[in-house]
Design a protein around this motif. Structure first.
Motif, mmCIF file in Angstrom:
data_model
loop_
_atom_site.group_PDB
_atom_site.id
_atom_site.type_symbol
_atom_site.label_atom_id
_atom_site.label_comp_id
_atom_site.label_asym_id
_atom_site.label_seq_id
_atom_site.Cartn_x
_atom_site.Cartn_y
_atom_site.Cartn_z
ATOM 1 N N GLN A 131 40.610 -28.897 3.460
ATOM 2 C CA GLN A 131 41.027 -30.273 3.206
ATOM 3 C C GLN A 131 40.230 -31.249 4.073
ATOM 4 O O GLN A 131 39.851 -32.321 3.624
ATOM 5 C CB GLN A 131 42.520 -30.429 3.465
ATOM 6 C CG GLN A 131 43.085 -31.759 3.018
ATOM 7 C CD GLN A 131 44.589 -31.832 3.239
ATOM 8 O OE1 GLN A 131 45.135 -31.120 4.071
ATOM 9 N NE2 GLN A 131 45.245 -32.694 2.491
ATOM 10 N N SER A 132 39.937 -30.845 5.321
ATOM 11 C CA SER A 132 39.122 -31.681 6.213
ATOM 12 C C SER A 132 37.711 -31.844 5.650
ATOM 13 O O SER A 132 37.117 -32.922 5.720
ATOM 14 C CB SER A 132 39.042 -31.073 7.602
ATOM 15 O OG SER A 132 40.302 -31.100 8.220
ATOM 16 N N VAL A 133 37.172 -30.748 5.123
ATOM 17 C CA VAL A 133 35.841 -30.828 4.501
ATOM 18 C C VAL A 133 35.887 -31.806 3.337
ATOM 19 O O VAL A 133 35.008 -32.672 3.185
ATOM 20 C CB VAL A 133 35.368 -29.432 4.050
ATOM 21 C CG1 VAL A 133 34.117 -29.523 3.200
ATOM 22 C CG2 VAL A 133 35.132 -28.537 5.255
ATOM 23 N N GLN A 134 36.897 -31.717 2.496
ATOM 24 C CA GLN A 134 37.040 -32.616 1.336
ATOM 25 C C GLN A 134 37.166 -34.066 1.825
ATOM 26 O O GLN A 134 36.538 -34.972 1.282
ATOM 27 C CB GLN A 134 38.267 -32.228 0.517
ATOM 28 C CG GLN A 134 38.485 -33.117 -0.690
ATOM 29 C CD GLN A 134 39.789 -32.792 -1.413
ATOM 30 O OE1 GLN A 134 40.609 -32.069 -0.900
ATOM 31 N NE2 GLN A 134 39.937 -33.342 -2.587
ATOM 32 N N GLN A 146 32.571 -29.731 -6.927
ATOM 33 C CA GLN A 146 33.651 -29.106 -7.683
ATOM 34 C C GLN A 146 34.155 -27.828 -7.012
ATOM 35 O O GLN A 146 35.346 -27.536 -7.032
ATOM 36 C CB GLN A 146 33.143 -28.814 -9.109
ATOM 37 C CG GLN A 146 34.179 -28.773 -10.184
ATOM 38 C CD GLN A 146 35.014 -30.074 -10.282
ATOM 39 O OE1 GLN A 146 34.608 -31.160 -9.864
ATOM 40 N NE2 GLN A 146 36.199 -29.938 -10.822
ATOM 41 N N GLU A 147 33.239 -27.071 -6.396
ATOM 42 C CA GLU A 147 33.623 -25.832 -5.728
ATOM 43 C C GLU A 147 34.571 -26.113 -4.556
ATOM 44 O O GLU A 147 35.527 -25.378 -4.325
ATOM 45 C CB GLU A 147 32.393 -25.083 -5.187
ATOM 46 C CG GLU A 147 31.450 -24.547 -6.238
ATOM 47 C CD GLU A 147 30.464 -25.637 -6.717
ATOM 48 O OE1 GLU A 147 30.226 -26.610 -5.978
ATOM 49 O OE2 GLU A 147 29.966 -25.502 -7.827
ATOM 50 N N VAL A 152 39.927 -26.137 -2.093
ATOM 51 C CA VAL A 152 41.051 -26.825 -1.447
ATOM 52 C C VAL A 152 42.337 -26.587 -2.237
ATOM 53 O O VAL A 152 43.390 -26.241 -1.678
ATOM 54 C CB VAL A 152 40.761 -28.342 -1.305
ATOM 55 C CG1 VAL A 152 42.020 -29.094 -0.902
ATOM 56 C CG2 VAL A 152 39.649 -28.584 -0.322
ATOM 57 N N LYS A 153 42.245 -26.742 -3.548
ATOM 58 C CA LYS A 153 43.419 -26.531 -4.406
ATOM 59 C C LYS A 153 43.928 -25.097 -4.263
ATOM 60 O O LYS A 153 45.127 -24.846 -4.122
ATOM 61 C CB LYS A 153 43.055 -26.848 -5.848
ATOM 62 C CG LYS A 153 44.210 -26.766 -6.793
ATOM 63 C CD LYS A 153 43.797 -27.162 -8.194
ATOM 64 C CE LYS A 153 44.991 -27.025 -9.116
ATOM 65 N NZ LYS A 153 44.649 -27.187 -10.501
ATOM 66 N N GLU A 154 42.997 -24.148 -4.254
ATOM 67 C CA GLU A 154 43.370 -22.736 -4.145
ATOM 68 C C GLU A 154 44.026 -22.444 -2.789
ATOM 69 O O GLU A 154 45.048 -21.758 -2.719
ATOM 70 C CB GLU A 154 42.107 -21.883 -4.307
ATOM 71 C CG GLU A 154 42.346 -20.397 -4.260
ATOM 72 C CD GLU A 154 41.026 -19.645 -4.385
ATOM 73 O OE1 GLU A 154 40.746 -18.860 -3.454
ATOM 74 O OE2 GLU A 154 40.305 -19.841 -5.377
ATOM 75 N N LYS A 155 43.472 -22.980 -1.708
ATOM 76 C CA LYS A 155 44.020 -22.743 -0.369
ATOM 77 C C LYS A 155 45.413 -23.361 -0.228
ATOM 78 O O LYS A 155 46.307 -22.770 0.383
ATOM 79 C CB LYS A 155 43.089 -23.289 0.723
ATOM 80 C CG LYS A 155 41.773 -22.572 0.819
ATOM 81 C CD LYS A 155 41.983 -21.139 1.251
ATOM 82 C CE LYS A 155 40.647 -20.407 1.322
ATOM 83 N NZ LYS A 155 40.822 -18.987 1.550
#
Length: 163
Positions: A131-134, A146-147, A152-155
C-alpha cells in the motif's frame, strides 16, 4: 520448593493421641512384655527363683524389656505421625503434577494460536508495504502499474484469511 509451615502443636496433639494407645498395646497381656511378666510371676509362684540374685536378674530383664518397648512405641507413634505428613506431601505432589499435565496439554493450542497471530501480522505488514508503494506512486503523480494495484488488492484480501 516452597517453604512449608509445620504446625508443631498439631503434631504434638497427634502424638498425645497415638502414643498412649500404642504403649498400651505394647504392654498388654498378650504382648511380649505381658508374656514375660506372666513368666516372671510363674517363676515366683513355682519357686523357680531360689535366691535374690536370680530375682534381680529377672527383674532387670523385665526393666530392660519395658524400656525397649517404651522406646519402640514412641518411635512407632512418631513414624505414624511423620508418615501422615509424607502422605499429605505426596497428595500435594500429585495435585502439582496433574496441574503440570493440564498446562502441558494446553500448550499445543497456544503455540498454534501464536503461530497464527504471527502469520496474521506478516500478512498485515505485507499489505502495508504494498500500500505504501501504491501511495508513493500516487503522490508522485505517476500512474500506478496494474501489477502493483493487483498486488495491493491481493495482500489486503489475504489479511482476513490464512495463507
Amino acid at each position: 520448593m516452597s517453604d512449608i509451615n509445620v504446625d508443631y502443636s498439631k503434631r504434638l496433639e497427634a502424638f498425645k493421641e497415638i502414643y498412649p494407645q500404642i504403649l498400651e498395646m505394647s504392654l498388654a497381656e498378650k504382648s511380649p512384655f505381658g508374656e514375660f511378666k506372666k513368666l516372671l510371676e510363674q517363676f515366683g509362684n513355682d519357686n523357680v527363683i531360689r535366691n535374690d540374685q536370680q530375682f534381680q536378674s529377672l527383674a532387670q530383664a523385665l526393666v530392660s524389656v519395658g524400656q525397649t518397648i517404651v522406646a519402640q512405641s514412641q518411635n512407632t507413634a512418631l513414624s505414624m505421625i511423620l508418615q501422615g505428613d509424607e502422605n499429605e506431601l505426596n497428595a500435594e505432589k500429585i495435585k502439582l503434577i496433574q496441574a503440570q499435565i493440564e498446562t502441558e496439554s494446553k500448550k499445543p493450542a497456544l503455540i498454534a494460536r501464536q503461530t497464527a497471530q504471527i502469520d496474521d501480522n506478516l500478512r498485515i505488514e505485507a499489505a502495508k508495504v504494498t500500500q505504501s508503494v501504491q501511495f508513493g506512486y500516487c503522490t508522485g503523480g505517476l500512474d500506478i502499474p496494474q501489477e502493483i494495484m493487483k498486488l495491493v488488492k491481493e495482500k489486503i484480501e489475504n489479511i482476513e484469511k490464512p495463507s
